[in-house]
Design a protein around this motif. Sequence first.
Motif, PDB file in Angstrom:
ATOM      1  N   PHE A 445      42.224  18.991  77.260  1.00  0.00           N
ATOM      2  CA  PHE A 445      42.277  19.788  78.525  1.00  0.00           C
ATOM      3  C   PHE A 445      41.233  20.494  78.970  1.00  0.00           C
ATOM      4  CE2 PHE A 445      44.770  23.823  79.622  1.00  0.00           C
ATOM      5  CZ  PHE A 445      45.626  22.859  80.712  1.00  0.00           C
ATOM      6  N   LEU A 446      40.568  20.758  77.999  1.00  0.00           N
ATOM      7  CA  LEU A 446      39.616  21.370  79.380  1.00  0.00           C
ATOM      8  C   LEU A 446      38.699  20.281  79.688  1.00  0.00           C
ATOM      9  CD1 LEU A 446      38.530  23.950  79.673  1.00  0.00           C
ATOM     10  CD2 LEU A 446      36.595  23.549  77.100  1.00  0.00           C
ATOM     11  N   ALA A 447      38.516  19.348  79.322  1.00  0.00           N
ATOM     12  CA  ALA A 447      37.650  17.851  80.208  1.00  0.00           C
ATOM     13  C   ALA A 447      38.645  18.171  81.336  1.00  0.00           C
ATOM     14  CB  ALA A 447      38.050  17.241  79.354  1.00  0.00           C
ATOM     15  N   PHE A 448      39.895  17.852  81.593  1.00  0.00           N
ATOM     16  CA  PHE A 448      40.510  17.519  82.854  1.00  0.00           C
ATOM     17  C   PHE A 448      40.794  19.751  83.752  1.00  0.00           C
ATOM     18  CE2 PHE A 448      42.696  14.454  80.725  1.00  0.00           C
ATOM     19  CZ  PHE A 448      43.187  13.625  81.854  1.00  0.00           C
ATOM     20  N   HIS A 453      38.316  21.102  88.395  1.00  0.00           N
ATOM     21  CA  HIS A 453      37.510  22.483  88.187  1.00  0.00           C
ATOM     22  C   HIS A 453      36.545  22.067  89.385  1.00  0.00           C
ATOM     23  CE1 HIS A 453      35.962  25.676  89.096  1.00  0.00           C
ATOM     24  NE2 HIS A 453      34.946  25.871  88.374  1.00  0.00           N
ATOM     25  N   LEU A 454      35.279  21.335  88.701  1.00  0.00           N
ATOM     26  CA  LEU A 454      33.888  21.251  89.383  1.00  0.00           C
ATOM     27  C   LEU A 454      34.727  19.972  91.036  1.00  0.00           C
ATOM     28  CD1 LEU A 454      31.974  20.113  86.405  1.00  0.00           C
ATOM     29  CD2 LEU A 454      32.144  22.188  87.387  1.00  0.00           C
ATOM     30  N   ILE A 455      35.551  19.388  90.982  1.00  0.00           N
ATOM     31  CA  ILE A 455      35.880  18.805  92.156  1.00  0.00           C
ATOM     32  C   ILE A 455      36.599  19.235  93.400  1.00  0.00           C
ATOM     33  CG2 ILE A 455      37.157  16.807  93.186  1.00  0.00           C
ATOM     34  CD1 ILE A 455      36.717  14.931  90.319  1.00  0.00           C
ATOM     35  N   SER A 464      39.583  27.707  92.438  1.00  0.00           N
ATOM     36  CA  SER A 464      38.405  28.340  92.970  1.00  0.00           C
ATOM     37  C   SER A 464      37.337  28.808  91.262  1.00  0.00           C
ATOM     38  CB  SER A 464      38.559  29.452  93.615  1.00  0.00           C
ATOM     39  OG  SER A 464      39.139  29.970  93.014  1.00  0.00           O
ATOM     40  N   THR A 465      38.283  28.842  90.503  1.00  0.00           N
ATOM     41  CA  THR A 465      37.239  29.410  89.414  1.00  0.00           C
ATOM     42  C   THR A 465      38.009  28.985  87.849  1.00  0.00           C
ATOM     43  OG1 THR A 465      39.446  31.136  89.211  1.00  0.00           O
ATOM     44  CG2 THR A 465      37.226  32.102  90.274  1.00  0.00           C
ATOM     45  N   LEU A 466      37.359  29.261  86.929  1.00  0.00           N
ATOM     46  CA  LEU A 466      37.434  27.945  85.758  1.00  0.00           C
ATOM     47  C   LEU A 466      39.008  28.941  85.328  1.00  0.00           C
ATOM     48  CD1 LEU A 466      36.185  25.908  84.299  1.00  0.00           C
ATOM     49  CD2 LEU A 466      35.512  27.449  82.423  1.00  0.00           C
ATOM     50  N   GLU A 471      45.121  27.634  84.218  1.00  0.00           N
ATOM     51  CA  GLU A 471      46.419  28.834  84.617  1.00  0.00           C
ATOM     52  C   GLU A 471      46.998  27.350  85.048  1.00  0.00           C
ATOM     53  OE1 GLU A 471      45.808  32.370  86.355  1.00  0.00           O
ATOM     54  OE2 GLU A 471      45.503  32.670  84.355  1.00  0.00           O
ATOM     55  N   THR A 472      46.522  27.424  86.162  1.00  0.00           N
ATOM     56  CA  THR A 472      47.409  25.592  87.254  1.00  0.00           C
ATOM     57  C   THR A 472      47.588  24.133  86.246  1.00  0.00           C
ATOM     58  OG1 THR A 472      45.357  27.010  89.277  1.00  0.00           O
ATOM     59  CG2 THR A 472      47.217  24.940  89.617  1.00  0.00           C
ATOM     60  N   MET A 473      46.414  24.393  85.579  1.00  0.00           N
ATOM     61  CA  MET A 473      46.378  22.783  84.891  1.00  0.00           C
ATOM     62  C   MET A 473      47.718  23.495  84.166  1.00  0.00           C
ATOM     63  SD  MET A 473      44.644  20.786  86.959  1.00  0.00           S
ATOM     64  CE  MET A 473      44.726  19.054  85.346  1.00  0.00           C
ATOM     65  N   PHE A 474      48.130  23.688  82.482  1.00  0.00           N
ATOM     66  CA  PHE A 474      48.737  24.578  82.255  1.00  0.00           C
ATOM     67  C   PHE A 474      50.193  24.517  82.806  1.00  0.00           C
ATOM     68  CE2 PHE A 474      50.826  27.425  78.949  1.00  0.00           C
ATOM     69  CZ  PHE A 474      50.726  26.658  77.662  1.00  0.00           C
ATOM     70  N   GLY A 475      50.058  25.717  83.976  1.00  0.00           N
ATOM     71  CA  GLY A 475      51.320  25.436  84.662  1.00  0.00           C
ATOM     72  C   GLY A 475      51.941  23.731  84.953  1.00  0.00           C
ATOM     73  N   MET A 476      50.923  22.851  85.112  1.00  0.00           N
ATOM     74  CA  MET A 476      51.220  21.007  85.802  1.00  0.00           C
ATOM     75  C   MET A 476      52.101  21.155  84.633  1.00  0.00           C
ATOM     76  SD  MET A 476      47.836  20.293  87.387  1.00  0.00           S
ATOM     77  CE  MET A 476      48.499  18.542  87.755  1.00  0.00           C
ATOM     78  N   ILE A 477      51.404  21.540  83.546  1.00  0.00           N
ATOM     79  CA  ILE A 477      52.290  20.910  81.664  1.00  0.00           C
ATOM     80  C   ILE A 477      54.000  21.523  82.598  1.00  0.00           C
ATOM     81  CG2 ILE A 477      52.502  20.884  79.396  1.00  0.00           C
ATOM     82  CD1 ILE A 477      49.825  21.543  78.997  1.00  0.00           C
ATOM     83  N   LEU A 478      53.831  22.129  82.321  1.00  0.00           N
ATOM     84  CA  LEU A 478      55.795  22.766  82.771  1.00  0.00           C
ATOM     85  C   LEU A 478      56.708  22.323  84.194  1.00  0.00           C
ATOM     86  CD1 LEU A 478      54.895  26.590  81.524  1.00  0.00           C
ATOM     87  CD2 LEU A 478      55.365  24.583  80.271  1.00  0.00           C
ATOM     88  N   SER A 479      55.534  21.351  84.509  1.00  0.00           N
ATOM     89  CA  SER A 479      55.879  20.864  86.346  1.00  0.00           C
ATOM     90  C   SER A 479      55.966  22.036  87.769  1.00  0.00           C
ATOM     91  CB  SER A 479      57.728  19.868  85.757  1.00  0.00           C
ATOM     92  OG  SER A 479      57.264  19.114  85.363  1.00  0.00           O
ATOM     93  N   LYS A 480      55.143  23.200  87.524  1.00  0.00           N
ATOM     94  CA  LYS A 480      54.982  23.391  88.138  1.00  0.00           C
ATOM     95  C   LYS A 480      53.497  23.414  89.199  1.00  0.00           C
ATOM     96  CE  LYS A 480      56.792  27.607  85.316  1.00  0.00           C
ATOM     97  NZ  LYS A 480      56.234  28.697  85.368  1.00  0.00           N
TER      98      LYS A 480
END
Length: 600
Positions: A445-448, A453-455, A464-466, A471-480
Motif C-alpha cells: 500500500f505504501l508503495a502505491f 504522490h511523487l507523480i 499534494s502531501t504524503l 488518506e486518499t488511497m485508503f478511501g479509494m479502497i472503500l470506493s471513494k
Amino acid sequence: MSKIKLTFCIEIEDNFQSKEGGIVQLNTKLIIHTLGLKIEIHNTLRNTILTLIEKIISVLFQLNMLLLCIFSLCYSNKDLNSFRYQQNLKNILGGAKSLENVTKIEHIYDWIKDRFLISLYSGTKENLMADRTTYLLGFPIVRQLRVNKQICYGLELRSFCYEDYDVLKQDKESYGLKWSVNKSLDLEMKNYSDYSDSFLYKTSSQLETYPYFGKYKSYFGGGFTFDLKNRIKSLDQLRSDIENLQILRWIDYQTRAVFIELSVYNVNLNLFAYCTILFEILPTGNFISTMRIEPVILYETNETSKYLVIAVNVLYLVFIAFFMLKEIRRMYKLGLGNYLTQIWNYVEWTIFAFSWAAFSIFLYRQYAKDDLFGKIKAKDQLVRLQLLSYWNDVLGMLFGFLSLFGTLKFLKLLRSNRTIWMFICTIRASLHDLISFSFLFFTVFLAFVQLIHLIEHHNSKEFSTLVGSFETMFGMILSKLPRNIYFGHNTFNKIVISILFYLVIVFVMVNILITILTDNFNMVRKESKKGADSSILYAFLKEKAKMIKKIIWTFFKRSESDTDVLSLQEANVETFGQIDQDISKIENLIYKNKINDQIF
C-alpha cells in the motif's frame, strides 16, 4: 453397535433441621438405581453451580453499576446545545464564507474592521455581543507570530527571504514602531506612541497562550499582540486603531500567523466558549483561514445537579478502588508472568489509568474555575480559556475511551455465548497470520501511495502531501474516488495506476484477508464440536437452571415426608457409563476452574 435400553430411577434424599423461623435444608443426596447398582452423588455439584451463578450475577451487577457511573460522568460533561451554540457564534463572527475572501494582508485588516468588530457590540452598555445573549469575558486580543529574515539563495532579486514558520526560526525580538531596530523612529512618530507595546514580544506565560494546531502548521504561544478593549473604546475608536496598525505595517512579510482570540459565555445555556480565528500566511503567498469554537462546561446550573455529580464521582472512585484491589489480589494469586499473558488485564488497567487521569483533570478544572471567576469579577482582565478548553478536550477523550473499554468488558462475560466465543477464538487464532499479513499489506500500500504522490503532488490537492495521499488511497479502497482524479495532466498514467491499485490491493490483498479469517473460523468451529471441554458456559448454565427448577418443583411436591422416591422417567441411553461420563465432565469442568478462568 447395539443399543441397550435401560430403566433407571432417581431418588432425592434431603436432610432438614428445624430452627426458629422455619426449616433449613442442610444437604441433598442424589441416588441413582440401575442394573442393581446404587450410586450416590452428594450436593457438591449443585452448590458449586449455585455459587458460580451467584458470582456471575454479582459481577454483572458490579459491571452495570460501573458503566452507569461512567455514562453519568460522560454525559454530565456534555451539552446537547454545544453544536448549535458553535454555529451561532460562527454566524455572529462573520461565518466561514467571509474568511474565504481573505487572500491578502490588507484583507485581514478589512475583515477585522468590517466583520469582527461589529460582532463585539450589541448597542447596549453591557459587555454583550451582537446576539445580545453572549457575554464577552475580558477583551479580545489580536496576536501574530513572525519569522526571522533569511539571506536569499539563488537569484538575488531582493535582500532577504522569509521562510516557513518554525520554532527555531520564530522572531522573538522586540522592536520599535514599524519594526525599527534602533527605535529611533518612535521619537518621530509620537502620534502612534500608544501602539509601541504591540511591537514588543511577549512570552506565552505573559499572555497565557499555549501551542495551537492550525490547518497548515502547529504554532507556539507568545508573540506580538494588540488588545481590543471594547469596554473602554467605542467601535469607531477600535476601527481607527486597526487603521493605524495598518499604517504602521504591523502585519508584513515576516508574519506567518495572525490569531484573533476571545472568551465568551452564554448565560442561558450555561456554556463557556473559547473562540480562535486564525489566518495562516504561507511562504507561497496563500492564505488559510480557519475558525474554531470550543465550548466548555465549568459548573452546574443548580445545587441539586452539583451534589448529584459529586455523589456519582465518589461512587465511581469507590468502584475503581474496589476493582483495583481485586486485580492486585488476582495478580498476586496468578503471578506476574501468567497475569501479563491475559489481554483483558490490560483493558482493566487502562480503565484504571484513564479513570485516575480524568479525576486529576477534574480536580484541576475545579481549581482553574475559581481562578477564572476571580478574573471575570475583576473586569478588564485578560481572560483566557485556552488551557481549560484543551483539558476539557482531553477529559472528553478519556471519558470516550472509558465508555469504550467499559462496554467491551461485557464481551468478557458474554463470551459464554457461543457466537461471541467463536468470534474471540477466531481473532485469537488469526492473530499471527494477521500480523504477518499487515506487514505485507502496508508495504504494498505504501508503495502505491509514494508512486501516486511523487507523480501528482504538484497537480492534485488530494495528493499534494504524503499524508493526504495516504488518506486518499485508503478511501479509494472503500470506493471513494477523488472528483478530479481522471482529469488534468497525466490522465493515462493515473488510469493505469488506479487499475493496478484495485487489482493488487482490492482483489488480491482484501481477498487474502478474507481467506485468513474464513479458514481460522472454520478451524475454530470444528474444534468447538469435539468435546465438552471446548463448550462454553451458556449451555452449561442453561442445563443447570433446568435442573434447579426441577429440584425446586420437587421440593414443593414433597410435603409429608423428608425422604421420597421420585420416579422420573425411562430413558434410552447407549450405556450407563455415558451418564457417569457426562457427570464427570461437568465436575471436572468446575473443579479445574476452567469456567472461572474463562470468565473471571
